[in-house]
Design a protein around this motif. Structure first.
Motif, PDB file in Angstrom:
ATOM      1  N   PHE A   1       0.852  -1.177   0.000  1.00  0.00           N
ATOM      2  CA  PHE A   1       0.000   0.000   0.000  1.00  0.00           C
ATOM      3  C   PHE A   1       0.895   1.237   0.000  1.00  0.00           C
ATOM      4  O   PHE A   1       2.061   1.178   0.367  1.00  0.00           O
TER       5      PHE A   1
ATOM      6  N   GLN B   1       0.627   5.664   0.897  1.00  0.00           N
ATOM      7  CA  GLN B   1      -0.169   6.791   1.373  1.00  0.00           C
ATOM      8  C   GLN B   1       0.627   8.069   1.183  1.00  0.00           C
ATOM      9  O   GLN B   1       1.703   8.235   1.764  1.00  0.00           O
TER      10      GLN B   1
ATOM     11  N   ARG C   1      -4.910   5.798   2.157  1.00  0.00           N
ATOM     12  CA  ARG C   1      -4.008   4.690   1.856  1.00  0.00           C
ATOM     13  C   ARG C   1      -4.628   3.841   0.745  1.00  0.00           C
ATOM     14  O   ARG C   1      -5.812   3.507   0.796  1.00  0.00           O
TER      15      ARG C   1
ATOM     16  N   ARG D   1      -4.069   0.462  -2.060  1.00  0.00           N
ATOM     17  CA  ARG D   1      -3.306  -0.726  -2.417  1.00  0.00           C
ATOM     18  C   ARG D   1      -2.784  -0.552  -3.837  1.00  0.00           C
ATOM     19  O   ARG D   1      -3.538  -0.241  -4.748  1.00  0.00           O
TER      20      ARG D   1
ATOM     21  N   TYR E   1       3.819   0.793   2.517  1.00  0.00           N
ATOM     22  CA  TYR E   1       3.634  -0.190   3.572  1.00  0.00           C
ATOM     23  C   TYR E   1       3.384  -1.559   2.943  1.00  0.00           C
ATOM     24  O   TYR E   1       2.659  -1.662   1.950  1.00  0.00           O
TER      25      TYR E   1
ATOM     26  N   ALA F   1       1.618  -5.286   3.910  1.00  0.00           N
ATOM     27  CA  ALA F   1       0.607  -5.778   4.834  1.00  0.00           C
ATOM     28  C   ALA F   1       0.229  -7.199   4.462  1.00  0.00           C
ATOM     29  O   ALA F   1       0.309  -7.586   3.294  1.00  0.00           O
TER      30      ALA F   1
ATOM     31  N   TYR G   1      -9.444  -3.632   0.930  1.00  0.00           N
ATOM     32  CA  TYR G   1      -9.487  -2.626   1.994  1.00  0.00           C
ATOM     33  C   TYR G   1      -8.401  -2.833   3.048  1.00  0.00           C
ATOM     34  O   TYR G   1      -8.214  -3.941   3.553  1.00  0.00           O
ATOM     35  N   PRO G   2      -7.703  -1.765   3.395  1.00  0.00           N
ATOM     36  CA  PRO G   2      -6.625  -1.878   4.385  1.00  0.00           C
ATOM     37  C   PRO G   2      -7.077  -2.487   5.706  1.00  0.00           C
ATOM     38  O   PRO G   2      -6.302  -3.206   6.349  1.00  0.00           O
ATOM     39  N   SER G   3      -8.305  -2.243   6.111  1.00  0.00           N
ATOM     40  CA  SER G   3      -8.776  -2.729   7.415  1.00  0.00           C
ATOM     41  C   SER G   3      -8.823  -4.248   7.482  1.00  0.00           C
ATOM     42  O   SER G   3      -8.898  -4.824   8.568  1.00  0.00           O
TER      43      SER G   3
ATOM     44  N   TYR H   1      -6.447  -6.237   6.437  1.00  0.00           N
ATOM     45  CA  TYR H   1      -5.098  -6.783   6.562  1.00  0.00           C
ATOM     46  C   TYR H   1      -4.705  -6.842   8.031  1.00  0.00           C
ATOM     47  O   TYR H   1      -4.905  -5.892   8.774  1.00  0.00           O
TER      48      TYR H   1
ATOM     49  N   TRP I   1       0.951  -5.248   9.611  1.00  0.00           N
ATOM     50  CA  TRP I   1       1.466  -4.111   8.855  1.00  0.00           C
ATOM     51  C   TRP I   1       2.910  -3.839   9.220  1.00  0.00           C
ATOM     52  O   TRP I   1       3.296  -3.987  10.386  1.00  0.00           O
TER      53      TRP I   1
END
Length: 123
Positions: free
Chosen positions: A36, A38, A44, A46, A94, A96, A106-108, A110, A113
């Motif tokens: 990812f 940001q 953020r 992917r 990043y 993850a 979605y980052p949430s 993963y 990190w």
């Protein structure tokens, strides 16, 4: 369990960098690994992901043809090769890990990190 990134830095327009993501404490093949990024003031996003099996890769449109992802199982490390870099690639990057092996958007979703590594592309 942790992920540790390395390899960021300052590079000129058109240059390249290779980021590394070293995994420990979990079975790498059981997780998809996503990279990812940001940028300041942005969400953020992917940019690329490799499935746990290693057989599936997904790319963001902005990096297709320029970024690739690979994995060294013996070293438990995932690499992001970034070529033909542009100023808009400037961000904190990043890695993850998502459980189950499937690349998730979605980052949430993963679980693990890394701490992030800065990539700056100058024009």
């Amino acid at each position: 369990s942790q992920l540790v990134e390395s390899g960021g830095g300052l590079v000129q327009l058109g240059g390249f960098l290779r980021l590394s993501c070293a995994a420990s404490g979990f079975i790498l093949g059981a997780y998809a690994i996503g990279w990812f990024r940001q940028a300041p003031g942005k969400e953020r996003e992917r940019v690329i992901c490799l499935s746990g099996s290693g057989s599936y890769t997904t790319y963001a449109d902005a990096v297709k043809g320029r970024f690739t992802i690979s994995r060294d199982n013996a070293k438990k490390t995932v690499y992001l090769q970034m070529n033909t870099l542009k100023p808009e690639d400037t961000a904190i990057y990043y890695c993850a890990a998502a459980p189950g092996g499937a690349c998730l958007t979605y980052p949430s979703l993963y679980r693990y990190w890394g701490q992030g590594t800065q990539v700056t592309v100058s024009s």
